[in-house]
Design an enzyme around this catalytic site. Structure first.
Site, PDB file in Angstrom:
ATOM      1  CG  HIS A 135      -1.865  -1.202   1.216  1.00 22.99           C
ATOM      2  ND1 HIS A 135      -2.568  -1.581   2.319  1.00 22.99           N
ATOM      3  CD2 HIS A 135      -2.147  -2.116   0.248  1.00 22.99           C
ATOM      4  CE1 HIS A 135      -3.270  -2.674   2.038  1.00 22.99           C
ATOM      5  NE2 HIS A 135      -3.015  -3.020   0.791  1.00 22.99           N
ATOM      6  CG  HIS A 187      -7.462  -2.922  -1.710  1.00 24.25           C
ATOM      7  ND1 HIS A 187      -6.896  -1.893  -0.991  1.00 24.25           N
ATOM      8  CD2 HIS A 187      -6.679  -4.015  -1.490  1.00 24.25           C
ATOM      9  CE1 HIS A 187      -5.828  -2.348  -0.354  1.00 24.25           C
ATOM     10  NE2 HIS A 187      -5.671  -3.637  -0.641  1.00 24.25           N
ATOM     11  CG  ASP A 199      -3.319  -4.927  -2.973  1.00 21.21           C
ATOM     12  OD1 ASP A 199      -2.847  -4.136  -2.142  1.00 21.21           O
ATOM     13  OD2 ASP A 199      -4.156  -5.814  -2.680  1.00 21.21           O
ATOM     14  CG  HIS A 239      -0.093  -9.378  -2.859  1.00 19.80           C
ATOM     15  ND1 HIS A 239      -0.014  -8.070  -3.297  1.00 19.80           N
ATOM     16  CD2 HIS A 239      -0.935  -9.363  -1.809  1.00 19.80           C
ATOM     17  CE1 HIS A 239      -0.781  -7.316  -2.533  1.00 19.80           C
ATOM     18  NE2 HIS A 239      -1.355  -8.068  -1.630  1.00 19.80           N
TER      19      HIS A 239
END
Ligand code: ZN
Length: 274
Positions: free
Chosen positions: A71, A225, A229, A252
């Site tokens: 973030h 969001h 990311d 991720h």
């Protein structure tokens, strides 16, 4: 793009999302790229130093690990900040409100200092794709654009898709908070993850219901969001990526796998030049 850093030091305090322990963060002007440090160990925030991608992006070197950098990295992307020293007392970047906005605002308040030297955008010369079952992400030659799709059937999240052309980060992307399904919380806790998570720093979804009393910041906050990311994860490339990016149900792990593939392709292109 001109290299830039912050003009003044920034101090931030909070708890880590996954460990739940108090952490202090200090951002200082720097000229050696984005470099995190912990207990005297310096860890460049570069793709090759990513050591963990389970529900966060962690970097490590010489036995030191710093978790949940994504973030803050996203906020740095939002300001085109290429150089910064990030010292942490603790093992994880504080979650603050679960979005990139507190970082983004603090950095803007500190102001910017232009550095000498330019950073060239990275381009891709052919489609680069990584996949994991039904999840995939790819980068194609073209101008910067990003389209993300997630699907959580039978929940308040459902199917969400968001396209981002690089403008409007502060209003459209930075405020989007991290999120989780209530049914996954116990399993995450058993793995030592999300221990610092609460309704103050995450959107929690229980079936068709959003548990947070204040509701959502955007109807499609969750997919925004994911864009946040991905921008943070790709900023570990150390340069803006000029490509058409698509991601479907990615994570991720896939974001970083794509970044590694892009690094590999750049090395091959450079290696092929006379
Ligand atoms: Zn996140």
């Amino acid at each position: 793009m001109r290299r830039r850093t912050i003009a003044h030091e920034i101090l931030l305090q909070g708890v880590g999302l996954h460990r739940g322990t108090p952490v202090e963060l200090c951002l200082r002007p720097g000229e050696g790229g984005i470099v995190f440090s912990r207990g005297g160990v310096r860890i460049p925030a570069r793709t090759e130093h990513v050591v963990d991608t389970r529900l966060n992006t962690a970097i490590g070197a010489d036995g030191a690990v710093i978790s949940t950098i994504e973030h803050l990295m996203s906020a740095l992307w939002g300001h085109c900040l290429t150089d910064c020293e990030v010292e942490i007392r603790g093992d994880e970047i504080p979650v603050l409100d679960g979005s990139a906005r507190p970082f983004f605002l603090a950095i803007r308040e500190a102001g910017f200092a232009e550095l000498s030297g330019e950073v060239d955008p990275l381009t891709v010369h052919q489609t680069l794709r990584v996949e994991d079952g039904p999840s995939w992400i790819e980068a194609r030659p073209g101008r910067f654009s990003l389209t993300y799709e997630i699907d959580f059937p039978g929940t308040a999240i459902g199917l969400q898709r968001f396209s981002f052309d690089g403008s409007g980060y502060e209003a459209e992307i930075a405020p989007a908070r991290t999120f989780g399904l209530l049914r996954d919380v116990e399993a995450m806790h058993a793995q030592g993850l999300a221990l610092g998570g609460s309704l103050d720093n995450a959107v929690v979804v229980d079936g068709e219901k959003v548990v947070n009393p204040e509701g959502l910041r955007f109807p499609d906050e969750c997919v925004r969001h994911k864009v946040l990311d991905l921008l943070g994860d790709l900023w570990t490339l150390g340069a803006p990526l000029c490509a058409e990016i698509s991601a479907v149900r990615a994570s991720h792990k896939l974001h970083i796998a794509l970044a590694k593939k892009i690094c590999g392709a750049q090395t091959r292109v450079r290696g092929g030049r006379p």
